[in-house]
Write a protein that holds these residues in place. Structure first.
Motif, PDB file in Angstrom:
ATOM      1  N   ASN A  25       0.845  -1.183   0.000  1.00  0.00           N
ATOM      2  CA  ASN A  25       0.000   0.000   0.000  1.00  0.00           C
ATOM      3  C   ASN A  25       0.884   1.238   0.000  1.00  0.00           C
ATOM      4  O   ASN A  25       1.338   1.682   1.044  1.00  0.00           O
ATOM      5  CB  ASN A  25      -0.920  -0.006   1.224  1.00  0.00           C
ATOM      6  CG  ASN A  25      -1.834  -1.200   1.218  1.00  0.00           C
ATOM      7  OD1 ASN A  25      -2.368  -1.578   0.195  1.00  0.00           O
ATOM      8  ND2 ASN A  25      -2.003  -1.810   2.359  1.00  0.00           N
ATOM      9  N   LYS A  26       1.123   1.765  -1.185  1.00  0.00           N
ATOM     10  CA  LYS A  26       2.016   2.907  -1.312  1.00  0.00           C
ATOM     11  C   LYS A  26       1.463   3.857  -2.359  1.00  0.00           C
ATOM     12  O   LYS A  26       1.023   3.443  -3.418  1.00  0.00           O
ATOM     13  CB  LYS A  26       3.409   2.458  -1.733  1.00  0.00           C
ATOM     14  CG  LYS A  26       4.375   3.618  -1.956  1.00  0.00           C
ATOM     15  CD  LYS A  26       5.774   3.138  -2.177  1.00  0.00           C
ATOM     16  CE  LYS A  26       6.355   2.896  -0.824  1.00  0.00           C
ATOM     17  NZ  LYS A  26       7.794   2.854  -0.763  1.00  0.00           N
ATOM     18  N   TRP A  59      -0.319   2.198   5.078  1.00  0.00           N
ATOM     19  CA  TRP A  59       0.054   2.820   3.809  1.00  0.00           C
ATOM     20  C   TRP A  59       1.262   3.730   4.000  1.00  0.00           C
ATOM     21  O   TRP A  59       1.516   4.215   5.097  1.00  0.00           O
ATOM     22  CB  TRP A  59      -1.103   3.658   3.276  1.00  0.00           C
ATOM     23  CG  TRP A  59      -2.195   2.846   2.650  1.00  0.00           C
ATOM     24  CD1 TRP A  59      -3.073   2.024   3.293  1.00  0.00           C
ATOM     25  CD2 TRP A  59      -2.523   2.790   1.274  1.00  0.00           C
ATOM     26  NE1 TRP A  59      -3.930   1.469   2.391  1.00  0.00           N
ATOM     27  CE2 TRP A  59      -3.616   1.919   1.138  1.00  0.00           C
ATOM     28  CE3 TRP A  59      -1.996   3.405   0.143  1.00  0.00           C
ATOM     29  CZ2 TRP A  59      -4.189   1.636  -0.094  1.00  0.00           C
ATOM     30  CZ3 TRP A  59      -2.571   3.131  -1.085  1.00  0.00           C
ATOM     31  CH2 TRP A  59      -3.660   2.245  -1.191  1.00  0.00           C
TER      32      TRP A  59
END
Length: 89
Positions: A25-26, A59
């Motif tokens: 999650n980036k 994230w």
């Protein structure tokens, strides 16, 4: 528009992400001083810091945008992202 400007550089990243079983999650910021705005906020909070505060804890955000870039530079930024995260992670 961004993917269209990146053209073929975008395709290998898509394939890499599709092959990867785990999801990272980036958010990667590509572009110009709209995102790379630290020089313009005079000690205030830049876009990356604002974004990082809004993201869920699992994230992360990465700034690859470069002040002064033009659309043609986005391809290089995307290729840089692909080299930094070759497996999509």
């Amino acid at each position: 528009m961004l993917a269209a400007a990146a053209g073929p550089a975008f395709a290998p990243m898509q394939a890499s992400f599709a092959e990867e079983a785990t999801v990272t999650n980036k958010v990667v910021l590509l572009g110009d001083s709209v995102f790379d705005n630290r020089a313009y906020v005079a000690g205030g909070t830049d876009v990356l810091a604002h974004l990082a505060r809004q993201l869920p804890t699992e994230w992360s955000a990465e700034l690859l945008a470069v002040d002064g870039s033009v659309m043609a530079d986005v391809r290089q930024q995307l290729e840089r992202a692909s080299r930094r995260h070759p497996s999509g992670g």
